[in-house]
Design a protein around this motif. Structure first.
Motif, mmCIF file in Angstrom:
data_model
loop_
_atom_site.group_PDB
_atom_site.id
_atom_site.type_symbol
_atom_site.label_atom_id
_atom_site.label_comp_id
_atom_site.label_asym_id
_atom_site.label_seq_id
_atom_site.Cartn_x
_atom_site.Cartn_y
_atom_site.Cartn_z
ATOM 1 N N PRO A 85 0.713 -1.120 0.050
ATOM 2 C CA PRO A 85 0.087 -0.009 0.120
ATOM 3 C C PRO A 85 0.834 1.286 -0.005
ATOM 4 O O PRO A 85 1.751 1.210 0.820
ATOM 5 N N LEU A 86 0.232 2.225 -0.532
ATOM 6 C CA LEU A 86 0.889 3.711 -0.458
ATOM 7 C C LEU A 86 0.305 4.191 0.753
ATOM 8 O O LEU A 86 -0.665 3.679 1.480
ATOM 9 N N PRO A 87 1.208 5.110 1.318
ATOM 10 C CA PRO A 87 0.675 5.895 2.607
ATOM 11 C C PRO A 87 -0.863 6.433 2.618
ATOM 12 O O PRO A 87 -1.669 6.375 3.511
ATOM 13 N N SER A 88 -1.399 6.514 1.510
ATOM 14 C CA SER A 88 -2.901 7.091 1.291
ATOM 15 C C SER A 88 -3.749 6.040 0.997
ATOM 16 O O SER A 88 -5.127 6.495 1.082
ATOM 17 N N GLU A 89 -3.427 4.896 0.942
ATOM 18 C CA GLU A 89 -4.338 3.777 0.822
ATOM 19 C C GLU A 89 -4.550 3.218 2.146
ATOM 20 O O GLU A 89 -3.861 3.171 3.105
#
Length: 189
Positions: A85-89
């Motif tokens: 995951p990306l930090p925004s996910e």
């Protein structure tokens, strides 16, 4: 029989991509499996969702059984690098097969007005099937991407070996129509 709506991605349509248990422990499993290209299809869908700015949810199984490769802190519990995951996910930690059970996932989706879900991951006949069944029963419009899911060989109740492809197809048949719609990744890309 409940009919799921066809998924489209218009500007007024938010569809979340739900990646189930794409962890290092699954990648390291030595049991025979089907669909060896599943991770590549998942990566393509993940890239497309990110490019579209659509929500992505990563579900991670954290075992409560000491010694499990999915025990918190073990390498097996970590996400596969290609699908991390990306930090925004959003990340959902679960302790049973169903990603809706005691996780807050339903509330998170409702708070964002998300009603359409696309599911990928492993195992088709375990966590994917359990989660999609719950989602369908909760009223979400669901799609399961057949070529972006896989499972492992497993014996039946009588101990007879059952191959992963047959288990995969039966699990998808269980979901088709009643809980959602089964599709291929090309239909969404």
């Amino acid at each position: 029989m409940r009919q799921a709506h066809a998924m489209t991605n218009t500007s007024n349509d938010t569809t979340a991509l739900i990646l189930i248990d794409m962890q290092q422990g699954m990648a390291a499993a030595t049991s025979p499996r089907n669909n060896p290209e599943a991770e590549a299809r998942i990566a393509e869908l993940l890239t497309a969702w990110r490019e579209r700015g659509q929500p992505v949810v990563h579900v991670r199984h954290l075992s409560r059984t000491p010694g499990s490769p999915f025990w918190p802190g073990q390498a097996g519990a970590e996400f596969q690098a290609l699908l991390a995951p990306l930090p925004s996910e959003h990340v959902v930690d679960k302790h049973v097969t169903d990603a809706f059970a005691h996780t807050g996932l339903e509330r998170w989706l409702h708070q964002r007005g998300i009603r359409r879900l696309v599911f990928v991951g492993v195992s088709t006949n375990m966590s994917v099937e359990a989660t999609v069944r719950s989602a369908g029963c909760l009223g979400f419009d669901c799609q399961v991407v057949a070529d972006a899911c896989y499972c492992f060989d497993r014996p039946d109740l009588d101990g007879r070996p059952r191959n992963a492809e047959d288990l995969h197809r039966v699990a998808l048949a269980n979901l088709q129509g009643e809980y959602g719609q089964v599709c291929q990744s090309t239909e969404l890309l």
